[in-house]
Structure formats: structure tokens, C-alpha cells
Design a protein around this motif. Structure first.
Motif, PDB file in Angstrom:
ATOM      1  N   LEU A   1       8.474  -2.113 -13.449  1.00 20.30           N
ATOM      2  CA  LEU A   1       8.211  -1.444 -12.183  1.00 20.30           C
ATOM      3  C   LEU A   1       7.193  -0.340 -12.437  1.00 20.30           C
ATOM      4  N   TYR A   2       6.109  -0.338 -11.665  1.00 20.76           N
ATOM      5  CA  TYR A   2       5.059   0.649 -11.909  1.00 20.76           C
ATOM      6  C   TYR A   2       4.528   1.185 -10.582  1.00 20.76           C
ATOM      7  N   ALA A   3       3.642   2.183 -10.663  1.00 19.98           N
ATOM      8  CA  ALA A   3       3.193   2.875  -9.456  1.00 19.98           C
ATOM      9  C   ALA A   3       1.953   2.255  -8.835  1.00 19.98           C
ATOM     10  N   GLY A   4       1.618   1.045  -9.234  1.00 21.20           N
ATOM     11  CA  GLY A   4       0.479   0.350  -8.655  1.00 21.20           C
ATOM     12  C   GLY A   4       0.837  -0.363  -7.369  1.00 21.20           C
TER      13      GLY A   4
ATOM     14  N   ALA B   1       0.827  -1.210   0.000  1.00 17.10           N
ATOM     15  CA  ALA B   1       0.000   0.000   0.000  1.00 17.10           C
ATOM     16  C   ALA B   1       0.862   1.261   0.000  1.00 17.10           C
ATOM     17  N   VAL B   2       1.410   1.594  -1.167  1.00 16.16           N
ATOM     18  CA  VAL B   2       2.144   2.839  -1.346  1.00 16.16           C
ATOM     19  C   VAL B   2       1.561   3.548  -2.563  1.00 16.16           C
ATOM     20  N   THR B   3       1.132   4.779  -2.385  1.00 15.42           N
ATOM     21  CA  THR B   3       0.519   5.517  -3.483  1.00 15.42           C
ATOM     22  C   THR B   3       1.579   6.130  -4.384  1.00 15.42           C
ATOM     23  N   ARG B   4       1.155   6.542  -5.590  1.00 17.01           N
ATOM     24  CA  ARG B   4       2.092   7.225  -6.478  1.00 17.01           C
ATOM     25  C   ARG B   4       2.548   8.541  -5.862  1.00 17.01           C
ATOM     26  N   ASP B   5       1.682   9.217  -5.138  1.00 13.23           N
ATOM     27  CA  ASP B   5       2.079  10.459  -4.470  1.00 13.23           C
ATOM     28  C   ASP B   5       3.216  10.205  -3.479  1.00 13.23           C
ATOM     29  N   GLU B   6       3.177   9.049  -2.787  1.00  9.68           N
ATOM     30  CA  GLU B   6       4.250   8.713  -1.855  1.00  9.68           C
ATOM     31  C   GLU B   6       5.555   8.444  -2.603  1.00  9.68           C
ATOM     32  N   ILE B   7       5.472   7.776  -3.746  1.00  8.31           N
ATOM     33  CA  ILE B   7       6.673   7.527  -4.548  1.00  8.31           C
ATOM     34  C   ILE B   7       7.274   8.852  -5.008  1.00  8.31           C
TER      35      ILE B   7
ATOM     36  N   ALA C   1       4.639  -7.529 -13.596  1.00  2.00           N
ATOM     37  CA  ALA C   1       4.501  -6.124 -13.217  1.00  2.00           C
ATOM     38  C   ALA C   1       4.674  -6.054 -11.703  1.00  2.00           C
ATOM     39  N   VAL C   2       5.566  -5.176 -11.247  1.00  2.00           N
ATOM     40  CA  VAL C   2       5.963  -5.163  -9.846  1.00  2.00           C
ATOM     41  C   VAL C   2       5.874  -3.728  -9.322  1.00  2.00           C
ATOM     42  N   PRO C   3       5.243  -3.510  -8.174  1.00  2.00           N
ATOM     43  CA  PRO C   3       5.191  -2.158  -7.609  1.00  2.00           C
ATOM     44  C   PRO C   3       6.590  -1.609  -7.337  1.00  2.00           C
ATOM     45  N   ILE C   4       6.799  -0.346  -7.627  1.00  2.00           N
ATOM     46  CA  ILE C   4       8.074   0.301  -7.361  1.00  2.00           C
ATOM     47  C   ILE C   4       8.438   0.163  -5.877  1.00  2.00           C
TER      48      ILE C   4
ATOM     49  N   LYS D   1       7.772   2.473 -15.274  1.00  2.00           N
ATOM     50  CA  LYS D   1       6.583   3.198 -15.700  1.00  2.00           C
ATOM     51  C   LYS D   1       6.041   3.990 -14.505  1.00  2.00           C
ATOM     52  N   ALA D   2       5.672   5.229 -14.761  1.00  2.00           N
ATOM     53  CA  ALA D   2       5.069   6.039 -13.702  1.00  2.00           C
ATOM     54  C   ALA D   2       3.574   5.803 -13.583  1.00  2.00           C
ATOM     55  N   ALA D   3       3.019   4.973 -14.455  1.00  2.00           N
ATOM     56  CA  ALA D   3       1.573   4.747 -14.499  1.00  2.00           C
ATOM     57  C   ALA D   3       1.108   3.878 -13.335  1.00  2.00           C
ATOM     58  N   LEU D   4      -0.198   3.945 -13.073  1.00  2.00           N
ATOM     59  CA  LEU D   4      -0.818   3.154 -12.017  1.00  2.00           C
ATOM     60  C   LEU D   4      -1.229   1.766 -12.494  1.00  2.00           C
TER      61      LEU D   4
END
Length: 414
Positions: free
Chosen positions: A390-393, A162-168, A405-408, A359-362
């Protein structure tokens, strides 16, 4: 960390202890304010004496009597900021040539000693080097050290992270300089900008003569904007009103100060690498963002900015992991048909490849794996291959044939 903050363990501490057991001279190299002094001081003991050449008195003593300065009774002499008095290097050479025992000197340097003639002449074959970078997200979280080992095996946690793109984005904008991490956005930008000013006004003269400081300041901005792009000296130097050799020399000085890095191109054979362009990265995403005066709100809404920011941030996480072991080499891939892969990590023992797209996408689509699949089929010749986006999901998702597909955020997860 900053005043009143906990000092975090550094991944390189074990490396230092191990290398001091079998090498006469060890250099801990990295940018100013990345934590070298703190780590070096932690190595002090009854058998290890620490002294810094940032101290004017110590500098004068070292210049006046280099041999006497290095011949102390301590089993290990820790000399901080060795580039301030390069005349110590021949004295260290003489000392370790007379006494072959390991662990005599731990040196730290905020400039690449390869740029100092005395270092190449004096310590070739006698010195081991360890790079210390600003704190990675994994070090800050005290997790993530085994990311590469797990990634090569496709071993990722299957539970949501549970890490949001805003947190990244927030982490990327903060960067990894210990003093800057805990500051608010405005204070952090001022810290980074003051930091650059101090490097250019003080440390630069330790490694080279810069006749056009205005051009060097502009080059810092250009290299920050260039992060995650292929090197092109002509384009980088456009508008600086200085000749190409000077641009190359100034860029080399920024590399020597550990502000920027080059990632070489991967090829099947060394001869194929001729003419292939390196990829340029700022060594800290937070410093890059402050130089460019980026704000979090603007970055999150600008596709080019968020892509550059997150790819540079991911580089800042992967690079220190590859440097923890002689087992890994870091590359990028781009061919004449413009097939690109952001990062390739090659495992030396068996030639296995971990290919990483950022990828910066969700969300992620099958199309995002097209270059990874092509590479696996055309270039691997039966060697082990793992491909990840690596993506922002928040979920680890399988796309078949060793592709995920792996969360950043896995970069700083247990």
C-alpha cells in the motif's frame, strides 16, 4: 457525527441484528465516543427498550435492585455503559439462565468486560462480543467494506484513484472519532486531549486503581509514540519510575479502555509464538497525533512521523474489516533475521494469506516486495498468497506473481 452532521451507517449494524437472533446476550464494546450509544439507540423499537447507566438515576436504581432493573417487559433490553454497574451482570446471568430465548440483552461497554471479575464469572459462554471502533475511512466514504475479499482475489480497480498524499495525511490526522472529524486541526487536538483527560479521570476507576496518575498520563504519551513498534515492556517503562508489573497493569488498563491494541506475531504453529513480540498500535491515528502534538506540515516532512502515522492509519482501516467476520485473523511478521511484514491477514477457511506492506512514498520499487516474495516462497506451502504494497501513489501496478502496488485510497474505494 458531530452536531448537525449526518449519522453514518456503521458496518457492525448487520452483525448486531444477526447475533441478537441467536445469542441471549450481546456486548457491543469499544472506546468512549466511538459511536456505541448512537448505534445502540438506532436498535430501539417497540420491542427494544434503551437505558444508559451514564444517567445517575438509572445507576442508583440498578445498584439498589439489579434483578428488578433487568427484568423488564421489553423483549430486548439495551443497557448502555454496563461497566458502570457490574453488579448487573449476575442478575443478567440469572435471567438468561431461566429464559433461553435469544436477543434478551444488548449491552454496550467502554471498558473491556474481561477486566471485570463479575463478567468472567457470570457470562462465560452466554455472551457474544462485537468490537466497535472509531469510524473507518470506508465508513466515512460509505465504501470499502469488501476490501479484504477483493484483495485476496487481487481484484483492484485499474483506473487511477485521485487522492494525494496530503489528503491521506489529513485523513490520518483527523482519525475516526465522530465528534472530532469535522473540527479544524486546533479544535480537534483540544478535543482529543480533553478526551484523554476525561478517560483517565473518570473511566479508569471503573476497571482498576491507579496510584500514579502522573505515570499513567506519561504512559499514554509513550504508547502513542510507540504505535506500530514491537512491544518492549522494559523500554516502554523506562523513565516512568514505576515497577515492571505496574507498567504492565497500566498498559493493560489502556487496552481495556480500547486506546491501544496488540497485533500478535504470525507463526506456522502456536508453540512457535512463545517469545514472539506483539506489535502495539494506537486504536485511532488522529488521537495518536494529537497526544504527540503533531501538525500536518511537520508530519509530512518528517519520514519517521509520516511512516508511523500512515501505518497506524492503515491498521485502523484493516482491523475493523477483519472483525466483521470470523473468517479473518490479523497478524504481523518479524523473524530473527529481521524480515518484516507489516500485516498478515489469514483466511481461516483455506489458510490463504494476504500480506500487506505499508509505504508512505509516492512510488514503489521491486525491492519493496523482497520480504513478501520470500514469505510466499518459504512459508506458504502451496496455500494461496497475495502480496500488496500500500503506497501513497494513484495507480494499481502489477509486480508479477500475485504482487501488486496498491494506492492506500483503495481502502475506502468501491
Amino acid at each position: 457525527m458531530g452536531a448537525g452532521q449526518t449519522i453514518l451507517p456503521r458496518w457492525q449494524a448487520d452483525q448486531i441484528s444477526e447475533r441478537l437472533r441467536d445469542r441471549r446476550v450481546l456486548l457491543l464494546a469499544g472506546a468512549r465516543q466511538c459511536g456505541k450509544t448512537t448505534l445502540a439507540r438506532q436498535m430501539r423499537s417497540d420491542a427494544a427498550e434503551y437505558i444508559t447507566l451514564d444517567d445517575p438515576g438509572a445507576r442508583e436504581s440498578a445498584r439498589a435492585d439489579p434483578l428488578g432493573f433487568v427484568r423488564r417487559r421489553a423483549r430486548t433490553l439495551i443497557i448502555d455503559e454496563i461497566q458502570r454497574v457490574p453488579d448487573l451482570l449476575p442478575a443478567i446471568k440469572l435471567t438468561v439462565d431461566e429464559d433461553m430465548r435469544p436477543g434478551q440483552f444488548l449491552l454496550t461497554g467502554s471498558a473491556n468486560l474481561a477486566t471485570i471479575p463479575q463478567a468472567n464469572e457470570s457470562l462465560a459462554g452466554r455472551i457474544a462480543k462485537i468490537r466497535l471502533r472509531p469510524l473507518s475511512a470506508g465508513e466515512q466514504a460509505q465504501a470499502g467494506r469488501r476490501f479484504l475479499e477483493r484483495a485476496f482475489e487481487g481484484d483492484f480497480a485499474r483506473t487511477p484513484i485521485a487522492v494525494t498524499r496530503d489528503e491521506i495525511v489529513r485523513r490520518a490526522l483527523a482519525g475516526g472519532y465522530p465528534e472530532a472529524i469535522g473540527l479544524n486541526a486546533s479544535a480537534r487536538r483540544r478535543w482529543h486531549q480533553d478526551y484523554i483527560g476525561a478517560l483517565l479521570e473518570r473511566d479508569l476507576k471503573d476497571i482498576t486503581r491507579v496510584h500514579r496518575l502522573d505515570a499513567m498520563r506519561k504512559l499514554v504519551e509513550i504508547t502513542a509514540a510507540w504505535s506500530s513498534k514491537l512491544m518492549n515492556i522494559a523500554d516502554i517503562g523506562a523513565g516512568l519510575s514505576i515497577r515492571r508489573p505496574t507498567v504492565e497493569a497500566y498498559l493493560g488498563a489502556l487496552e481495556a479502555l480500547f486506546l491501544v491494541d496488540r497485533v500478535p506475531a504470525w507463526t506456522r504453529g502456536d508453540y512457535e509464538r512463545v517469545g514472539r513480540k506483539d506489535k502495539l498500535f494506537m486504536a485511532d491515528s488522529g488521537l495518536m497525533a494529537s497526544i504527540l502534538n503533531w501538525r500536518s506540515e511537520e508530519s509530512a516532512l518528517n519520514a519517521d512521523r509520516i511512516g508511523k502515522l500512515i501505518e497506524t492509519f492503515v491498521y485502523n482501516q484493516i482491523a475493523p474489516l477483519t472483525e466483521l467476520s470470523d473468517e479473518y485473523r490479523l497478524y504481523h511478521y518479524r523473524d530473527r533475521l529481521k524480515r518484516e511484514i507489516d500485516f498478515l491477514v489469514e483466511r481461516e477457511s483455506d489458510g490463504a494469506i494476504l500480506a500487506v506492506e505499508v509505504k508512505a512514498a509516492l512510488s514503489v520499487k521491486g525491492e519493496d516486495f523482497r520480504h513478501l516474495r520470500w514469505f510466499a516462497e518459504a512459508m506458504m506451502d502451496g496455500r494461496p498468497f497475495t502480496g500488496i504494497v500500500l503506497y501513497a501513489g494513484k495507480e494499481v501496478l502489477s509486480f508479477g506473481d500475485g504482487m501488486s502496488a496498491v494506492p492506500i485510497s483503495v481502502l475506502w474505494a468501491d
